[in-house]
Design an enzyme around this catalytic site. Sequence first.
Site, PDB file in Angstrom:
ATOM      1  N   ASP A   1       0.512   3.035   4.356  1.00 24.73           N
ATOM      2  CA  ASP A   1      -0.522   3.998   3.709  1.00 24.73           C
ATOM      3  C   ASP A   1      -1.538   4.562   4.615  1.00 24.73           C
ATOM      4  OD1 ASP A   1      -1.345   1.373   4.460  1.00 24.73           O
ATOM      5  OD2 ASP A   1      -2.367   0.786   2.226  1.00 24.73           O
TER       6      ASP A   1
ATOM      7  N   ASP B   1      -5.274   2.305  10.609  1.00 27.71           N
ATOM      8  CA  ASP B   1      -6.610   2.120  11.172  1.00 27.71           C
ATOM      9  C   ASP B   1      -6.603   1.720  12.617  1.00 27.71           C
ATOM     10  OD1 ASP B   1      -9.415   1.511  11.672  1.00 27.71           O
ATOM     11  OD2 ASP B   1      -9.385   0.460   9.688  1.00 27.71           O
TER      12      ASP B   1
ATOM     13  N   ARG C   1      -4.746   0.786  -7.209  1.00 27.26           N
ATOM     14  CA  ARG C   1      -3.698   1.292  -6.701  1.00 27.26           C
ATOM     15  C   ARG C   1      -2.971   2.423  -7.386  1.00 27.26           C
ATOM     16  NH1 ARG C   1      -2.067  -1.808  -2.074  1.00 27.26           N
ATOM     17  NH2 ARG C   1      -2.416  -3.978  -2.322  1.00 27.26           N
TER      18      ARG C   1
ATOM     19  N   GLY D   1       0.852  -1.086  -0.027  1.00 31.51           N
ATOM     20  CA  GLY D   1      -0.142   0.237  -0.070  1.00 31.51           C
ATOM     21  C   GLY D   1       0.915   1.243  -0.044  1.00 31.51           C
TER      22      GLY D   1
ATOM     23  N   PHE E   1     -13.979   3.804   3.579  1.00 29.34           N
ATOM     24  CA  PHE E   1     -12.847   2.951   2.780  1.00 29.34           C
ATOM     25  C   PHE E   1     -12.401   3.831   1.645  1.00 29.34           C
ATOM     26  CE2 PHE E   1     -10.798  -0.435   0.471  1.00 29.34           C
ATOM     27  CZ  PHE E   1     -10.418  -1.151   1.544  1.00 29.34           C
ATOM     28  N   VAL E   2     -11.165   3.851   1.589  1.00 32.32           N
ATOM     29  CA  VAL E   2     -10.378   4.665   0.501  1.00 32.32           C
ATOM     30  C   VAL E   2      -9.673   3.918  -0.358  1.00 32.32           C
ATOM     31  CG1 VAL E   2     -10.675   6.874   1.560  1.00 32.32           C
ATOM     32  CG2 VAL E   2      -8.674   5.459   1.914  1.00 32.32           C
TER      33      VAL E   2
ATOM     34  N   ASP F   1      -5.806  -0.052  -2.072  1.00 32.11           N
ATOM     35  CA  ASP F   1      -6.447  -1.002  -2.723  1.00 32.11           C
ATOM     36  C   ASP F   1      -7.802  -1.570  -2.258  1.00 32.11           C
ATOM     37  OD1 ASP F   1      -5.174  -2.419  -0.825  1.00 32.11           O
ATOM     38  OD2 ASP F   1      -5.892  -4.219  -2.204  1.00 32.11           O
TER      39      ASP F   1
HETATM   40  P1  XMP Z   1      -4.542  -1.394  10.711  1.00 28.29           P
HETATM   41  O1  XMP Z   1      -5.925  -1.832  11.751  1.00 28.29           O
HETATM   42  O2  XMP Z   1      -3.503  -2.609  11.049  1.00 28.29           O
HETATM   43  O3  XMP Z   1      -4.921  -1.285   9.390  1.00 28.29           O
HETATM   44  O4  XMP Z   1      -4.017  -0.111  11.498  1.00 28.29           O
HETATM   45  C1  XMP Z   1      -4.023  -1.032   8.687  1.00 28.29           C
HETATM   46  C2  XMP Z   1      -4.009  -1.450   7.288  1.00 28.29           C
HETATM   47  O5  XMP Z   1      -5.213  -1.753   6.836  1.00 28.29           O
HETATM   48  C3  XMP Z   1      -5.552  -1.507   5.400  1.00 28.29           C
HETATM   49  N1  XMP Z   1      -6.648  -0.555   5.188  1.00 28.29           N
HETATM   50  C4  XMP Z   1      -7.147  -0.037   4.074  1.00 28.29           C
HETATM   51  N2  XMP Z   1      -6.690  -0.259   2.857  1.00 28.29           N
HETATM   52  N3  XMP Z   1      -8.127   1.376   2.326  1.00 28.29           N
HETATM   53  C5  XMP Z   1      -7.190   0.535   1.873  1.00 28.29           C
HETATM   54  O6  XMP Z   1      -6.907   0.076   0.794  1.00 28.29           O
HETATM   55  C6  XMP Z   1      -8.941   1.681   3.429  1.00 28.29           C
HETATM   56  O7  XMP Z   1      -9.727   2.590   3.558  1.00 28.29           O
HETATM   57  C7  XMP Z   1      -8.160   0.914   4.521  1.00 28.29           C
HETATM   58  N4  XMP Z   1      -8.305   1.003   6.041  1.00 28.29           N
HETATM   59  C8  XMP Z   1      -7.304   0.172   6.106  1.00 28.29           C
HETATM   60  C9  XMP Z   1      -4.305  -1.135   4.630  1.00 28.29           C
HETATM   61  O8  XMP Z   1      -3.616  -2.433   4.140  1.00 28.29           O
HETATM   62  C10 XMP Z   1      -3.252  -0.732   6.058  1.00 28.29           C
HETATM   63  O9  XMP Z   1      -2.122  -1.167   6.094  1.00 28.29           O
END
Ligand code: XMP
Length: 169
Positions: free
Chosen positions: A94, A97, A160, A39, A147-148, A154
């Site tokens: 990237d 969360d 991407r 990402g 969700f973005v 992706d």
């Molecule tokens: P955590 O919960 O581990 O999540 O902090 C981080 C990872 O979650 C994915 N992620 C997303 N990927 N759009 C995406 O493309 C989103 O809105 C999104 N929200 C979470 C991402 O892989 C990140 O590294």
Amino acid sequence: MDKILFSEQQILDRTQLIANQINQDYKDKQLTLIAILNGSVVFFADLIKKITIPMQIDCLGVSSYEGTKSTGNVVFRQNKLQDFTDRHILLVDDILDTGLTLKATTEKFLNETNALSVNSCVLLSRKNNKHKLLIPRYTAFEISNEFVVGYGLDYNEEFRNLPHIEIFR
Ligand code: XMP
């Protein structure tokens, strides 16, 4: 067009400010930036071009998401890390969360390398998540719960290549 959250120019402007800060904070330190794949790849490429102090790069494949949901399981695609003796590590991801991915990755570097410090830099962070497991040292933008995709982010490995960040609907 209303799906666009951040244009390419907005992202590049903010990335320049973060690079300026990194140039100051890591002046006279041996810095290695680590791209958390896949990402961060677009953000990482733009960020390192704006860093003007001596630095090295490396990559680590990490995954925890399927579709729009976290699996709750952080999987590393590479087991053995370099030594990184006397170096300061800056992980670049990237989006933060819950912080699970970056916390697990930070711990992996702290436990398995001789790095002097391990910090992180994220393109996006979710502002509604009050219980983050980790606070990054640098954050480009805060977003809500949407969700973005785009600019490296992706949905099931697609989108991407979009030059901006947009809300996935
Ligand atoms: P955590 O919960 O581990 O999540 O902090 C981080 C990872 O979650 C994915 N992620 C997303 N990927 N759009 C995406 O493309 C989103 O809105 C999104 N929200 C979470 C991402 O892989 C990140 O590294």
